[in-house]
Design a protein around this motif. Structure first.
Motif, short mmCIF file in Angstrom:
data_model
loop_
_atom_site.label_atom_id
_atom_site.label_comp_id
_atom_site.label_asym_id
_atom_site.label_seq_id
_atom_site.Cartn_x
_atom_site.Cartn_y
_atom_site.Cartn_z
N SER A 139 24.04 44.35 42.80
CA SER A 139 23.85 43.61 41.56
C SER A 139 23.84 42.11 41.85
CB SER A 139 24.94 43.95 40.56
OG SER A 139 26.22 43.76 41.13
N LYS A 176 34.07 40.79 41.05
CA LYS A 176 35.37 41.39 40.69
C LYS A 176 35.25 42.90 40.52
CE LYS A 176 37.52 37.39 38.43
NZ LYS A 176 38.10 36.85 37.17
N THR A 177 34.18 43.33 39.86
CA THR A 177 33.98 44.77 39.68
C THR A 177 33.78 45.46 41.02
OG1 THR A 177 32.97 44.41 37.51
CG2 THR A 177 32.50 46.51 38.60
N PHE A 178 33.02 44.84 41.90
CA PHE A 178 32.77 45.38 43.24
C PHE A 178 34.08 45.54 44.00
CE2 PHE A 178 31.73 44.59 47.77
CZ PHE A 178 30.82 45.61 47.99
N ALA A 199 36.54 34.87 42.17
CA ALA A 199 36.69 36.32 42.26
C ALA A 199 37.84 36.70 43.19
CB ALA A 199 35.40 36.95 42.75
N ASP A 236 31.89 38.22 37.65
CA ASP A 236 32.21 39.53 37.10
C ASP A 236 31.76 40.66 38.02
OD1 ASP A 236 33.41 38.44 34.90
OD2 ASP A 236 31.64 38.61 33.61
N ASN A 237 30.57 40.52 38.59
CA ASN A 237 30.07 41.57 39.49
C ASN A 237 30.89 41.63 40.77
OD1 ASN A 237 28.08 42.37 37.73
ND2 ASN A 237 26.48 41.12 38.66
N ALA A 253 37.18 45.55 42.77
CA ALA A 253 38.10 46.45 42.07
C ALA A 253 37.74 47.91 42.33
CB ALA A 253 38.07 46.16 40.57
N ASN A 254 36.48 48.23 42.30
CA ASN A 254 36.06 49.61 42.56
C ASN A 254 36.31 50.01 44.02
OD1 ASN A 254 35.25 50.15 39.95
ND2 ASN A 254 33.15 49.48 40.28
N ARG A 262 36.55 53.90 44.13
CA ARG A 262 35.48 54.41 43.27
C ARG A 262 34.09 53.94 43.70
NH1 ARG A 262 39.22 52.67 39.10
NH2 ARG A 262 37.93 50.82 38.84
N LEU A 263 34.01 53.12 44.73
CA LEU A 263 32.73 52.55 45.13
C LEU A 263 31.97 53.52 46.01
CD1 LEU A 263 31.59 49.74 44.44
CD2 LEU A 263 32.31 48.99 46.72
N ASP A 290 41.87 37.17 42.09
CA ASP A 290 42.43 38.39 41.46
C ASP A 290 42.86 39.44 42.49
OD1 ASP A 290 41.92 37.18 39.09
OD2 ASP A 290 40.39 38.60 38.41
#
Length: 434
Positions: free
Chosen positions: A379, A387-389, A327, A384-385, A391-392, A397-398, A330
């Motif tokens: 989560s 990376k989403t965390f 993670a 994936d979680n 990225a947001n 956006r978090l 990226d």
């Protein structure tokens, strides 16, 4: 306004939490004693055995012929006190002052590293004077130089105080001091020197040039002077450069070499100070950094203010390390991925307390070190979680995480009588009847 003050207050809590590993309050009776400075295990043990407890500066300072070079030739750390510390700082061009407490375990750990660094700097002919101050028994000097926690390192240039942002190992102290005293780059001329340097497993910025002159080299030197944390090395010999790159390369070339899978990253920009500095800042940090009391000042002083923090014990960390590393790839140069060892309870528990957590299970949190905003990964721990965390958080956006009590059992949404109070739970409030 309330949100701004909350951010400032939270940031203060974080700073306090990363400082908790230092000793703060003065204790009259304590069982710890200082480590003998002569007992420093290293390749310089024979030289360190000759170190004295510290030099008596009173008579020497009075002489105008006494210089920092002569002081360092004796390979000693100066013992200073309320009486002479100000004169010492004014007398020498460069002074690194260590404020310590005799009962402080962290002071015990740092003193041998400090002494070994003094010896190495002396051997290199560096003009700095390393001095130590028992801040407990010399309260006036401690107050004058704002030494409140122990150990504290303070750097002075011509009597002017500067913040010390280096590490606490002998190598990190030497590297930081050399940078601040004009030795920005190490020149490597042979295969033997290159192999010896690489055996130290340090992160380094490599500069390979046809000659050590010209605009590209000038920009490299200027960037090296501005970057106090990272070792810069330069060379003009192809065989030497090949040892660092592990392949044939052509000059002029700048690269960052680290001891990890992504160990050689080549600079692709124009040879300007700004672009070189940006390249180094993005690439000098490992993809994963273990955060502790020894490197907290460097981590929190980094321009990268967004942090993902994994709290885990060593066994748990080894199980999820590959996912965490994947993670992190990226977000190089954007978000710093940190690991906090929960077995180091003196350091980890205050950090967990900032999030209102008390757990031995691995958890992932986020921090904006600029405004103190906290985040929490609720989560499952997957690539994936993660990376989403990240990225947001990077995109803003978090949702901010607040320590919260659970929703009260007596709350009955829809039952709105005339006497009500607001019950705030997390970011959303419910109302309950009085």
């Amino acid at each position: 306004m309330a949100q701004r003050w909350f951010g400032f207050l939270l940031l203060l809590l974080v700073v306090l939490s990363v400082s908790i590993h230092c000793c703060h309050s003065i204790q009259e009776d304590h069982s710890h004693t200082l480590v003998n400075e002569d007992q420093v295990p290293s390749e310089d043990d024979d030289d360190l055995e000759d170190l004295e407890e510290g030099m008596d500066l009173d008579a020497q300072i009075a002489s105008d012929s006494f210089s920092s070079a002569e002081a360092l030739a004796a390979t000693k750390v100066a013992n200073v006190n309320d009486k002479d510390v100000e004169r010492v700082i004014e007398k020498f061009e460069f002074v690194l002052l260590l404020g310590y407490a005799p009962w402080c375990t962290q002071s015990e750990e740092l003193l041998p590293e400090f002494t070994a660094a003094a010896l190495r700097l002396s051997q290199l002919g560096n003009p700095v004077l390393l001095a130590k101050l028992d801040a407990v028994n010399n309260p006036s000097a401690a107050a004058q130089y704002e030494i409140q926690g122990f150990p504290t390192l303070v750097f002075f240039v011509n009597g002017t105080r500067e913040q010390y942002l280096g590490g606490y190992s002998r190598e990190e102290i030497v590297r930081w001091v050399r940078k601040k005293t004009g030795h920005a780059v190490t020149t490597i001329t042979s295969k033997e020197e290159a192999e010896s340097f690489l055996s130290k497993n340090v992160t380094a910025v490599l500069g390979y040039f046809e000659t050590l002159e010209g605009p590209e080299h000038d920009a490299f030197i200027a960037a090296a002077k501005a970057e106090a944390e990272t070792e810069f090395v330069q060379m003009t010999v192809a065989e030497v450069a090949q040892i660092f790159a592990e392949s044939s390369i052509l000059p002029p070339l700048i690269a960052v070499r680290k001891q990890e899978p992504e160990h050689f990253t080549t600079f692709r920009g124009s040879f300007s100070i700004e672009e070189i500095a940006s390249f180094v800042e993005i690439n000098k940090h490992p993809l994963l950094t273990v955060l502790n009391s020894k490197n907290a000042n460097m981590v929190y002083g980094s321009p990268m203010k967004l942090h993902v923090l994994l709290f885990a014990e060593k066994m748990d960390y080894e199980n999820v390390r590959s996912l965490y590393l994947e993670a992190a790839k990226d977000f190089k140069g954007k978000v710093m991925f940190l690991v906090i060892d929960m077995e180091d309870q003196e350091f980890s528990r205050p950090m967990l307390a900032v999030y209102g957590l008390d757990t031995n299970k691995p958890v992932v949190a986020g921090l904006n070190n600029e405004d103190g905003a906290r985040y929490f990964l609720e989560s499952d721990f997957t690539v994936d979680n993660l990376k989403t965390f990240a990225a947001n958080m990077y995109a803003g956006r978090l949702p901010v995480y607040y320590k919260s009590e659970p929703v009260p059992a007596e709350v009955r949404p829809g039952s709105w009588d005339s006497f009500m109070i607001n019950v705030y739970v997390g970011p959303v409030f419910q109302r309950t009847q009085v």
